[in-house]
Scaffold this motif. Structure first.
Motif, PDB file in Angstrom:
ATOM      1  N   MET A   1     -22.316 -41.434 -79.854  1.00 57.78           N
ATOM      2  CA  MET A   1     -21.802 -40.874 -78.627  1.00 57.78           C
ATOM      3  C   MET A   1     -23.095 -40.077 -77.934  1.00 57.78           C
TER       4      MET A   1
ATOM      5  N   VAL B   1     -17.880 -33.767 -93.045  1.00 58.25           N
ATOM      6  CA  VAL B   1     -16.904 -33.569 -91.843  1.00 58.25           C
ATOM      7  C   VAL B   1     -16.405 -32.409 -91.463  1.00 58.25           C
ATOM      8  N   CYS B   2     -16.021 -32.087 -90.609  1.00 61.74           N
ATOM      9  CA  CYS B   2     -15.252 -30.444 -90.335  1.00 61.74           C
ATOM     10  C   CYS B   2     -13.919 -31.177 -89.701  1.00 61.74           C
ATOM     11  N   GLY B   3     -12.736 -30.459 -90.142  1.00 62.24           N
ATOM     12  CA  GLY B   3     -11.544 -30.841 -89.766  1.00 62.24           C
ATOM     13  C   GLY B   3     -11.016 -29.518 -89.239  1.00 62.24           C
ATOM     14  N   MET B   4     -10.430 -29.531 -87.946  1.00 62.40           N
ATOM     15  CA  MET B   4      -9.916 -28.300 -87.379  1.00 62.40           C
ATOM     16  C   MET B   4      -8.351 -28.412 -87.355  1.00 62.40           C
TER      17      MET B   4
ATOM     18  N   LYS C   1      -4.774 -21.452 -86.657  1.00 64.57           N
ATOM     19  CA  LYS C   1      -5.973 -22.160 -86.766  1.00 64.57           C
ATOM     20  C   LYS C   1      -6.657 -22.175 -88.335  1.00 64.57           C
ATOM     21  N   VAL C   2      -6.996 -23.359 -88.998  1.00 60.32           N
ATOM     22  CA  VAL C   2      -7.705 -23.283 -90.321  1.00 60.32           C
ATOM     23  C   VAL C   2      -8.821 -24.505 -89.879  1.00 60.32           C
ATOM     24  N   ILE C   3     -10.160 -23.928 -90.480  1.00 63.47           N
ATOM     25  CA  ILE C   3     -11.193 -24.847 -90.459  1.00 63.47           C
ATOM     26  C   ILE C   3     -11.409 -25.058 -91.884  1.00 63.47           C
TER      27      ILE C   3
ATOM     28  N   GLU D   1      -4.301 -27.077 -86.653  1.00 66.67           N
ATOM     29  CA  GLU D   1      -3.442 -26.275 -86.138  1.00 66.67           C
ATOM     30  C   GLU D   1      -2.200 -26.188 -86.627  1.00 66.67           C
TER      31      GLU D   1
ATOM     32  N   TYR E   1     -14.276 -34.031 -86.826  1.00 65.26           N
ATOM     33  CA  TYR E   1     -15.632 -34.387 -86.352  1.00 65.26           C
ATOM     34  C   TYR E   1     -16.769 -34.838 -87.611  1.00 65.26           C
ATOM     35  N   TYR E   2     -16.920 -35.983 -87.205  1.00 69.49           N
ATOM     36  CA  TYR E   2     -18.050 -36.763 -88.102  1.00 69.49           C
ATOM     37  C   TYR E   2     -18.687 -37.604 -87.269  1.00 69.49           C
TER      38      TYR E   2
ATOM     39  N   GLN F   1     -12.474 -37.642 -83.764  1.00 71.13           N
ATOM     40  CA  GLN F   1     -13.316 -37.887 -82.559  1.00 71.13           C
ATOM     41  C   GLN F   1     -14.442 -38.551 -82.832  1.00 71.13           C
ATOM     42  N   PRO F   2     -14.770 -39.764 -82.027  1.00 72.27           N
ATOM     43  CA  PRO F   2     -14.320 -39.583 -80.304  1.00 72.27           C
ATOM     44  C   PRO F   2     -13.411 -40.696 -80.155  1.00 72.27           C
TER      45      PRO F   2
ATOM     46  N   ARG G   1      -7.934 -32.105 -86.012  1.00 73.78           N
ATOM     47  CA  ARG G   1      -9.066 -32.783 -85.202  1.00 73.78           C
ATOM     48  C   ARG G   1     -10.378 -33.022 -86.249  1.00 73.78           C
TER      49      ARG G   1
ATOM     50  N   PHE H   1     -14.698 -18.526 -84.513  1.00 77.08           N
ATOM     51  CA  PHE H   1     -14.286 -17.220 -85.447  1.00 77.08           C
ATOM     52  C   PHE H   1     -15.041 -17.351 -86.943  1.00 77.08           C
TER      53      PHE H   1
ATOM     54  N   PRO I   1     -17.730 -33.677 -77.800  1.00 79.03           N
ATOM     55  CA  PRO I   1     -17.025 -32.760 -78.891  1.00 79.03           C
ATOM     56  C   PRO I   1     -17.805 -32.697 -80.040  1.00 79.03           C
TER      57      PRO I   1
ATOM     58  N   TYR J   1     -21.760 -31.089 -86.544  1.00 84.42           N
ATOM     59  CA  TYR J   1     -20.862 -32.342 -86.888  1.00 84.42           C
ATOM     60  C   TYR J   1     -20.295 -33.044 -85.727  1.00 84.42           C
ATOM     61  N   PHE J   2     -20.802 -34.314 -85.426  1.00 84.30           N
ATOM     62  CA  PHE J   2     -20.365 -34.940 -84.138  1.00 84.30           C
ATOM     63  C   PHE J   2     -20.615 -36.577 -84.315  1.00 84.30           C
ATOM     64  N   ASP J   3     -20.302 -37.236 -83.388  1.00 82.04           N
ATOM     65  CA  ASP J   3     -20.661 -38.722 -83.409  1.00 82.04           C
ATOM     66  C   ASP J   3     -21.973 -38.978 -82.957  1.00 82.04           C
TER      67      ASP J   3
ATOM     68  N   ILE K   1     -18.172 -29.688 -83.788  1.00 82.55           N
ATOM     69  CA  ILE K   1     -18.101 -28.348 -84.691  1.00 82.55           C
ATOM     70  C   ILE K   1     -19.402 -28.058 -85.309  1.00 82.55           C
TER      71      ILE K   1
END
Lengths: 137, 139
Positions: free
Chosen positions: A125, B105-108, B82-84, B110, B123-124, B44-45, B121, A75, A101, A120-122, A103
């Motif tokens: 991994m 970092v991105c945080g999602m 949801k908020v990103i 809910e 992601y970084y 993650q992960p 969640r 979105f 996983p 953005y990911f590990d 973003i």
């Protein structure tokens, strides 16, 4: 174009880009990006411009037997689009050896092209499961 | 930006901002005031951390070694429930007065219908976190 229409255009452009990955089609992928594209795999240094980004994108695609980016959320707001994804990779023809996983944040310019792409990911991994280099040597 | 933004989305964004402000203040109570009892916190992960008490324990453990924290918010916007958040999380572990860790970092998030966070969640790059002083993120 209304704000809602503009956001919808941006989302469609990002979806086209993701479809190009699924099709392993570097030309279709690069056609979605602006000439001055800034591509960042956090926290690695940015890769700038069509020529250098194509080298990374085509390099990854060349090593991929299958690619499927499962889109969990997509979105937009303003000129930015978020994609929350599970990136599935087959590097050896033996199925999805890596499910990453991720973003990705995308910025879209006034011409409707993607001018900023930040994933953005590990990294461990990615690299431990067959992911190729993400910077130009 | 829009005056006609969905009020639930505006509220959800405000809840997420309040949660993240709790990190800047290293105030675990302020954070936990924004979440459900059964919330799930997923770095993650790594393994998911489930339940308010476990999440409280984890967040308190992260705050404990930190002298200063500032989450720079690059993007915050909602859609549906949801908020990103796209952020640069800045950490000063030793009181040096400099940011010893800057983590992209991105945080999602809910949220429930009544505006509580039930899933988060992140992601970084985990190695970037640990290499520059971040503590373990599993209980």
């Amino acid at each position: 174009m209304s704000e809602i229409e503009s956001v919808e255009h941006n989302v469609q452009q990002v979806r086209r880009f993701i479809d190009a990955w699924g099709a392993i089609d570097p030309d279709a992928a690069m056609a979605c990006l602006s000439d001055d594209i800034e591509y960042i795999n956090q926290p690695l240094p940015p890769v700038l411009g069509q020529k250098d980004v194509r080298q990374i994108v085509a390099g990854i695609m060349k090593l991929s037997k299958g690619v499927h980016w499962e889109l969990r959320n997509c979105f937009g707001y303003g000129n930015t689009v978020v994609t929350e994804r599970l990136d599935c990779w087959d590097f050896d023809g033996n199925g999805w050896g890596l499910k990453l996983p991720c973003i990705g944040m995308f910025d879209i310019d006034d011409d409707g092209k993607i001018c900023g792409w930040r994933d953005y990911f590990d990294n461990q991994m990615w690299f431990d499961n067959g992911g190729p280099t993400l910077h130009l040597d | 930006m829009s005056a006609d933004k969905d009020p639930n989305i505006a509220r959800n964004e405000a809840v997420v901002r309040a949660f993240l402000k709790g990190w800047d203040d290293r105030d675990v109570d302020a954070c936990m005031g924004q979440v459900t009892d059964d919330m799930c916190y997923l770095n993650q992960p790594l393994k998911a951390i489930r339940g308010k008490e476990n999440v409280r324990t984890m967040i308190a453990l992260i705050f404990e070694p930190a002298r200063r924290v500032e989450f720079e918010l690059i993007h915050v916007f909602g859609h549906g429930n949801k908020v990103i958040t796209e952020r640069l999380d800045q950490w000063d572990w030793s009181g040096s007065g400099t940011w010893e860790l800057k983590l992209p970092v991105c945080g999602m998030f809910e949220l429930t219908d009544d505006g509580k966070i039930y899933e988060w969640r992140e992601y970084y790059d985990n190695e970037h976190w640990t290499k520059y002083g971040g503590p373990g993120l599993e209980l």
